[in-house]
Design a protein around this motif. Structure first.
Motif, PDB file in Angstrom:
ATOM      1  N   UNK A  32      27.582 -72.488  48.165  1.00  0.00           N
ATOM      2  CA  UNK A  32      28.669 -72.716  48.549  1.00  0.00           C
ATOM      3  C   UNK A  32      29.420 -72.619  47.750  1.00  0.00           C
ATOM      4  N   UNK A  33      30.087 -71.381  46.985  1.00  0.00           N
ATOM      5  CA  UNK A  33      30.640 -71.657  45.585  1.00  0.00           C
ATOM      6  C   UNK A  33      31.255 -70.440  46.097  1.00  0.00           C
ATOM      7  N   UNK A  34      32.328 -70.273  44.561  1.00  0.00           N
ATOM      8  CA  UNK A  34      33.036 -68.664  44.794  1.00  0.00           C
ATOM      9  C   UNK A  34      33.241 -68.193  45.932  1.00  0.00           C
ATOM     10  N   UNK A  35      33.982 -68.452  47.499  1.00  0.00           N
ATOM     11  CA  UNK A  35      34.265 -67.990  48.859  1.00  0.00           C
ATOM     12  C   UNK A  35      35.252 -66.941  48.195  1.00  0.00           C
ATOM     13  N   UNK A  36      34.819 -66.038  48.820  1.00  0.00           N
ATOM     14  CA  UNK A  36      35.797 -64.644  48.076  1.00  0.00           C
ATOM     15  C   UNK A  36      35.471 -64.159  49.990  1.00  0.00           C
ATOM     16  N   UNK A  37      36.525 -63.695  50.385  1.00  0.00           N
ATOM     17  CA  UNK A  37      36.522 -62.545  51.674  1.00  0.00           C
ATOM     18  C   UNK A  37      37.091 -61.468  51.479  1.00  0.00           C
ATOM     19  N   UNK A  38      36.187 -60.287  51.133  1.00  0.00           N
ATOM     20  CA  UNK A  38      36.550 -58.860  51.855  1.00  0.00           C
ATOM     21  C   UNK A  38      36.389 -57.935  53.183  1.00  0.00           C
ATOM     22  N   UNK A  39      37.134 -57.632  53.053  1.00  0.00           N
ATOM     23  CA  UNK A  39      37.503 -56.474  54.163  1.00  0.00           C
ATOM     24  C   UNK A  39      37.678 -54.886  53.720  1.00  0.00           C
ATOM     25  N   UNK A  40      37.486 -54.304  54.489  1.00  0.00           N
ATOM     26  CA  UNK A  40      37.440 -52.849  54.400  1.00  0.00           C
ATOM     27  C   UNK A  40      39.123 -52.427  54.356  1.00  0.00           C
ATOM     28  N   UNK A  41      39.476 -51.855  53.336  1.00  0.00           N
ATOM     29  CA  UNK A  41      41.005 -51.190  52.994  1.00  0.00           C
ATOM     30  C   UNK A  41      41.207 -49.851  53.308  1.00  0.00           C
ATOM     31  N   UNK A  42      41.854 -49.323  54.074  1.00  0.00           N
ATOM     32  CA  UNK A  42      41.700 -47.465  53.830  1.00  0.00           C
ATOM     33  C   UNK A  42      42.607 -47.046  52.542  1.00  0.00           C
ATOM     34  N   UNK A  43      41.286 -45.900  52.042  1.00  0.00           N
ATOM     35  CA  UNK A  43      42.450 -45.333  50.591  1.00  0.00           C
ATOM     36  C   UNK A  43      42.448 -43.980  50.700  1.00  0.00           C
ATOM     37  N   UNK A  44      43.566 -43.488  50.313  1.00  0.00           N
ATOM     38  CA  UNK A  44      44.410 -42.164  50.125  1.00  0.00           C
ATOM     39  C   UNK A  44      43.139 -41.193  50.302  1.00  0.00           C
ATOM     40  N   UNK A  45      42.299 -41.368  49.858  1.00  0.00           N
ATOM     41  CA  UNK A  45      40.649 -40.383  50.001  1.00  0.00           C
ATOM     42  C   UNK A  45      40.137 -40.385  50.677  1.00  0.00           C
ATOM     43  N   UNK A  46      40.785 -41.005  52.310  1.00  0.00           N
ATOM     44  CA  UNK A  46      39.518 -41.358  53.147  1.00  0.00           C
ATOM     45  C   UNK A  46      38.272 -41.729  53.370  1.00  0.00           C
ATOM     46  N   UNK A  47      38.662 -42.633  52.107  1.00  0.00           N
ATOM     47  CA  UNK A  47      37.557 -43.551  51.717  1.00  0.00           C
ATOM     48  C   UNK A  47      37.653 -45.004  52.588  1.00  0.00           C
ATOM     49  N   UNK A  48      37.084 -46.580  52.869  1.00  0.00           N
ATOM     50  CA  UNK A  48      37.225 -47.663  53.570  1.00  0.00           C
ATOM     51  C   UNK A  48      36.701 -48.017  52.774  1.00  0.00           C
ATOM     52  N   UNK A  49      36.801 -48.620  51.020  1.00  0.00           N
ATOM     53  CA  UNK A  49      35.800 -49.520  50.885  1.00  0.00           C
ATOM     54  C   UNK A  49      35.816 -50.890  50.917  1.00  0.00           C
ATOM     55  N   UNK A  50      34.925 -52.045  51.289  1.00  0.00           N
ATOM     56  CA  UNK A  50      35.715 -53.366  50.614  1.00  0.00           C
ATOM     57  C   UNK A  50      36.188 -54.052  49.775  1.00  0.00           C
ATOM     58  N   UNK A  51      37.057 -54.863  49.959  1.00  0.00           N
ATOM     59  CA  UNK A  51      38.291 -55.060  48.797  1.00  0.00           C
ATOM     60  C   UNK A  51      38.160 -56.576  49.047  1.00  0.00           C
ATOM     61  N   UNK A  52      38.450 -57.579  47.871  1.00  0.00           N
ATOM     62  CA  UNK A  52      38.686 -59.195  48.141  1.00  0.00           C
ATOM     63  C   UNK A  52      39.977 -58.897  49.178  1.00  0.00           C
ATOM     64  N   UNK A  53      39.838 -59.742  49.520  1.00  0.00           N
ATOM     65  CA  UNK A  53      41.234 -60.164  50.061  1.00  0.00           C
ATOM     66  C   UNK A  53      41.401 -61.233  49.636  1.00  0.00           C
ATOM     67  N   UNK A  54      41.134 -62.411  49.536  1.00  0.00           N
ATOM     68  CA  UNK A  54      41.333 -63.743  49.840  1.00  0.00           C
ATOM     69  C   UNK A  54      40.181 -64.349  49.365  1.00  0.00           C
ATOM     70  N   UNK A  55      40.625 -65.382  48.292  1.00  0.00           N
ATOM     71  CA  UNK A  55      39.461 -66.332  47.472  1.00  0.00           C
ATOM     72  C   UNK A  55      40.083 -67.622  47.968  1.00  0.00           C
ATOM     73  N   UNK A  56      39.266 -68.072  48.301  1.00  0.00           N
ATOM     74  CA  UNK A  56      39.393 -69.730  48.374  1.00  0.00           C
ATOM     75  C   UNK A  56      39.245 -70.707  46.885  1.00  0.00           C
ATOM     76  N   UNK A  57      40.554 -71.254  47.007  1.00  0.00           N
ATOM     77  CA  UNK A  57      41.373 -72.171  46.816  1.00  0.00           C
ATOM     78  C   UNK A  57      40.851 -73.855  46.727  1.00  0.00           C
ATOM     79  N   UNK A  58      39.570 -74.287  45.658  1.00  0.00           N
ATOM     80  CA  UNK A  58      38.966 -75.461  45.316  1.00  0.00           C
ATOM     81  C   UNK A  58      39.549 -76.676  45.445  1.00  0.00           C
ATOM     82  N   UNK A  59      40.502 -75.715  45.367  1.00  0.00           N
ATOM     83  CA  UNK A  59      41.704 -77.745  45.168  1.00  0.00           C
ATOM     84  C   UNK A  59      41.930 -77.916  46.727  1.00  0.00           C
ATOM     85  N   UNK A  60      42.331 -76.981  47.798  1.00  0.00           N
ATOM     86  CA  UNK A  60      42.432 -77.206  49.042  1.00  0.00           C
ATOM     87  C   UNK A  60      42.283 -75.673  50.240  1.00  0.00           C
TER      88      UNK A  60
END
Length: 111
Positions: free
Chosen positions: A46-74
């Motif tokens: 339940x801690x360290x909440x992070x949203x990962x999304x595939x992001x296309x790269x110039x080399x054609x790969x599509x790795x999952x990249x951290x798109x957003x982290x939860x702010x524990x204050x909000x």
């Protein structure tokens, strides 16, 4: 051009991999069966909440990249962000994952 794995098969494979690593995964938003975007919402106990999304790269790969982290204050802001994403893209899949060392797991996924 390389064919893309249908979203429902990618999600099923991800869930199996997570379970094999001792984690837990559940689909919290089911999107379009074949072409939906897949997001992975990671946490550990339940801690360290992070949203990962595939992001296309110039080399054609599509790795999952951290798109957003939860702010524990909000924590509500993070939930609102997910709701906005679902409204913007009704085809989106969101998988909630509870696994130790989530970043390492995400890095091990195929690009």
């Amino acid at each position: 051009m390389e064919g893309r794995l249908p979203a429902h098969l990618e999600v099923a494979g991800l869930i199996r991999m997570i379970q094999d690593k001792g984690g837990f995964a559940t689909v919290i938003s089911r999107g379009e069966r074949d072409a939906g975007t897949v997001l992975i919402l990671t946490m550990y106990r339940g801690e360290e909440v992070t949203l990962f999304e595939r992001m296309p790269q110039l080399d054609g790969s599509r790795p999952f990249i951290a798109a957003k982290q939860q702010n524990d204050e909000n924590k509500e802001e993070f939930g609102e962000y997910l709701e906005r994403r679902k409204r913007q893209d009704p085809d989106i899949w969101i998988i909630e994952v509870d696994i130790a060392d989530a970043e390492r797991f995400i890095a091990s996924l195929p690009h």
